[in-house]
Design a protein around this motif. Structure first.
Motif, PDB file in Angstrom:
ATOM      1  N   GLU A 134       0.822  -1.197   0.000  1.00  0.00           N
ATOM      2  CA  GLU A 134       0.000   0.000   0.000  1.00  0.00           C
ATOM      3  C   GLU A 134       0.862   1.257   0.000  1.00  0.00           C
ATOM      4  N   ALA A 135       0.534   2.191  -0.898  1.00  0.00           N
ATOM      5  CA  ALA A 135       1.288   3.445  -0.981  1.00  0.00           C
ATOM      6  C   ALA A 135       1.110   4.276   0.286  1.00  0.00           C
ATOM      7  N   ALA A 136       0.021   4.055   1.014  1.00  0.00           N
ATOM      8  CA  ALA A 136      -0.254   4.852   2.214  1.00  0.00           C
ATOM      9  C   ALA A 136       0.602   4.434   3.403  1.00  0.00           C
ATOM     10  N   VAL A 171      -4.651  13.639   6.493  1.00  0.00           N
ATOM     11  CA  VAL A 171      -5.923  13.718   5.777  1.00  0.00           C
ATOM     12  C   VAL A 171      -5.825  12.788   4.578  1.00  0.00           C
ATOM     13  N   PHE A 172      -6.852  11.948   4.365  1.00  0.00           N
ATOM     14  CA  PHE A 172      -6.861  11.052   3.208  1.00  0.00           C
ATOM     15  C   PHE A 172      -8.296  10.741   2.827  1.00  0.00           C
ATOM     16  N   ASP A 173      -8.456  10.251   1.609  1.00  0.00           N
ATOM     17  CA  ASP A 173      -9.761   9.812   1.128  1.00  0.00           C
ATOM     18  C   ASP A 173      -9.897   8.324   1.389  1.00  0.00           C
ATOM     19  N   TYR A 174     -11.024   7.923   1.967  1.00  0.00           N
ATOM     20  CA  TYR A 174     -11.209   6.535   2.402  1.00  0.00           C
ATOM     21  C   TYR A 174     -12.541   6.005   1.882  1.00  0.00           C
ATOM     22  N   ARG A 175     -12.492   4.807   1.301  1.00  0.00           N
ATOM     23  CA  ARG A 175     -13.697   4.162   0.788  1.00  0.00           C
ATOM     24  C   ARG A 175     -14.075   3.011   1.703  1.00  0.00           C
ATOM     25  N   LYS A 176     -15.200   3.130   2.361  1.00  0.00           N
ATOM     26  CA  LYS A 176     -15.674   2.045   3.214  1.00  0.00           C
ATOM     27  C   LYS A 176     -16.168   0.882   2.353  1.00  0.00           C
ATOM     28  N   TYR A 178      -3.551  -2.222   8.774  1.00  0.00           N
ATOM     29  CA  TYR A 178      -4.597  -1.405   9.355  1.00  0.00           C
ATOM     30  C   TYR A 178      -3.971  -0.268  10.164  1.00  0.00           C
ATOM     31  N   LEU A 179      -4.664   0.869  10.170  1.00  0.00           N
ATOM     32  CA  LEU A 179      -4.248   2.027  10.957  1.00  0.00           C
ATOM     33  C   LEU A 179      -5.276   2.281  12.047  1.00  0.00           C
ATOM     34  N   ALA A 180      -4.800   2.455  13.272  1.00  0.00           N
ATOM     35  CA  ALA A 180      -5.664   2.884  14.373  1.00  0.00           C
ATOM     36  C   ALA A 180      -5.349   4.329  14.686  1.00  0.00           C
ATOM     37  N   GLY A 181      -6.401   5.115  14.942  1.00  0.00           N
ATOM     38  CA  GLY A 181      -6.180   6.516  15.253  1.00  0.00           C
ATOM     39  C   GLY A 181      -7.458   7.189  15.699  1.00  0.00           C
ATOM     40  N   TRP A 182      -7.367   8.482  15.898  1.00  0.00           N
ATOM     41  CA  TRP A 182      -8.499   9.280  16.351  1.00  0.00           C
ATOM     42  C   TRP A 182      -9.092  10.017  15.163  1.00  0.00           C
ATOM     43  N   PHE A 188      -8.674   1.876  10.195  1.00  0.00           N
ATOM     44  CA  PHE A 188      -8.796   2.003   8.751  1.00  0.00           C
ATOM     45  C   PHE A 188      -7.919   0.959   8.063  1.00  0.00           C
ATOM     46  N   ARG A 189      -8.470   0.323   7.035  1.00  0.00           N
ATOM     47  CA  ARG A 189      -7.692  -0.614   6.239  1.00  0.00           C
ATOM     48  C   ARG A 189      -6.969   0.162   5.144  1.00  0.00           C
ATOM     49  N   LEU A 190      -5.645   0.003   5.058  1.00  0.00           N
ATOM     50  CA  LEU A 190      -4.850   0.826   4.166  1.00  0.00           C
ATOM     51  C   LEU A 190      -5.209   0.633   2.699  1.00  0.00           C
ATOM     52  N   SER A 191      -5.615  -0.577   2.315  1.00  0.00           N
ATOM     53  CA  SER A 191      -5.944  -0.827   0.916  1.00  0.00           C
ATOM     54  C   SER A 191      -7.177  -0.046   0.471  1.00  0.00           C
ATOM     55  N   ARG A 192      -7.937   0.508   1.411  1.00  0.00           N
ATOM     56  CA  ARG A 192      -9.122   1.287   1.062  1.00  0.00           C
ATOM     57  C   ARG A 192      -8.848   2.787   1.054  1.00  0.00           C
TER      58      ARG A 192
END
Length: 328
Positions: free
Chosen positions: A156-158, A173-178, A202-206, A216-220
């Motif tokens: 993942e590039a992210a 800040v990023f765009d995320y597709r559920k 996966y990323l955990a955060g506030w 958040f799943r990085l592939s999304r």
């Protein structure tokens, strides 16, 4: 690294480590032969100003390279207003590192994990410094090349910008597709920790907009991850349980069971968790698997190779997600 550059960096490092007072650019230029030669060559070709510019560019690159290698270089403003540089020995000396063979083996294994990420060079450099400081070498029972080696894929590039932002405590800040959304939406997040689970990062955060902890799943993540200089607004937990949260979303903390049809030769992760398996014939098997929150998102990834039989709400959730993907 070319031999000439390596020699130049070594000479610069020795000058900075060997001085008791800060050295100015001019003093370093006159002390290192490579700088004298480079400046003279540029000056003879295009004038004295070109020679000075060539030295300044080379010195700045070399200083950055030494810092990247781990040398702590201090910048000191002199009484005359001239900037000086030095590397104090006490700031560039590792303390005693009491590691045994088993601990050094664990570090060596951890370093091999990052072969596909930017951390590969940093991990290798850290091991070299530890070994130079006396860390014992762990013997490989399988020889130079082990039959099995641990690898964590990082496609993942992210990953890299999020890893750096979490390290430096910078919001992103990023765009995320559920999984059930046709289009991505912007998310403003304070990143806490990254973790790999079942081959996905996966990323955990506030989440600042929702004012709650999120995973958040990085592939999304679509597009670029943009960092911000603003400080964190929420306290970072001492222990971030990314895996626990992801497991609950993926049905690991089951509250019931579900029956699904799986095409023969497919769905091996589902088969590994199956409580029972029955051959239905026609190239299909029926599995009974644990059912918990978020299982629908995981089942969607198997596409036409999985069909939900019951419960009805799980079947409806999977169909809704597939329809959202088809519309997108």
């Amino acid at each position: 690294m070319a031999i000439a550059k390596a020699e130049r960096l070594m000479n610069l490092a020795l000058c900075l480590l060997g001085t008791r007072r800060p050295l100015s650019k001019g003093e370093l230029r006159s002390s290192i032969e490579a700088y004298i030669e480079a400046a003279a060559a540029s000056a003879s070709a295009a004038g004295d100003s070109a020679g000075e510019d060539a030295f300044n560019r080379m010195f700045e690159r070399d200083k950055d390279d030494l810092r990247e290698l781990g040398l702590i270089i201090e910048t000191v403003e002199g009484l005359d207003g001239e900037t000086g540089y030095l590397a104090r020995r006490d700031s560039n000396r590792l303390p005693a590192i009491p590691l045994d063979v088993e601990e050094s083996a664990a570090l060596g294994l951890a370093a091999k994990v990052w072969q596909q990420a930017r951390l590969a060079s940093a991990a290798s450099g850290a091991l070299q410094k530890l070994r130079a400081a006396g860390m014992p070498l762990a013997e490989d029972p399988y020889g130079t090349h082990s039959a099995l080696e641990t690898r964590i894929p990082v496609h993942e590039a992210a990953f890299e910008p999020l890893m750096l932002a979490a390290r430096d405590r910078r919001p992103v800040v990023f765009d995320y597709r559920k999984g059930n959304a046709a289009h991505p939406e912007q998310r403003r997040v304070e990143p806490w920790a990254l973790e790999c689970w079942r081959g996905h990062w996966y990323l955990a955060g506030w989440d600042r907009d929702r004012e709650a902890e999120r995973v958040f799943r990085l592939s999304r993540i679509t597009g670029k991850v943009r960092s911000r200089a603003l400080p964190f607004t929420a306290p970072v937990p001492d222990h971030v349980t990314v895996r626990t949260t992801v497991e609950s979303w993926a049905g690991e903390k089951a509250t019931g069971t579900a029956r699904i049809k799986v095409r023969a030769g497919h769905g091996y992760p589902l088969r590994a968790r199956a409580l029972s398996t029955h051959d239905l014939g026609g190239g299909w098997d029926e599995l009974e698997i644990p059912y918990g929150h978020g299982l629908d998102a995981w089942l969607v990834e198997f596409g036409p190779d999985v069909i939900v039989l019951e419960p009805a709400e799980l079947r409806a959730e999977v169909i809704d997600r597939l329809r959202a993907v088809a519309k997108g």
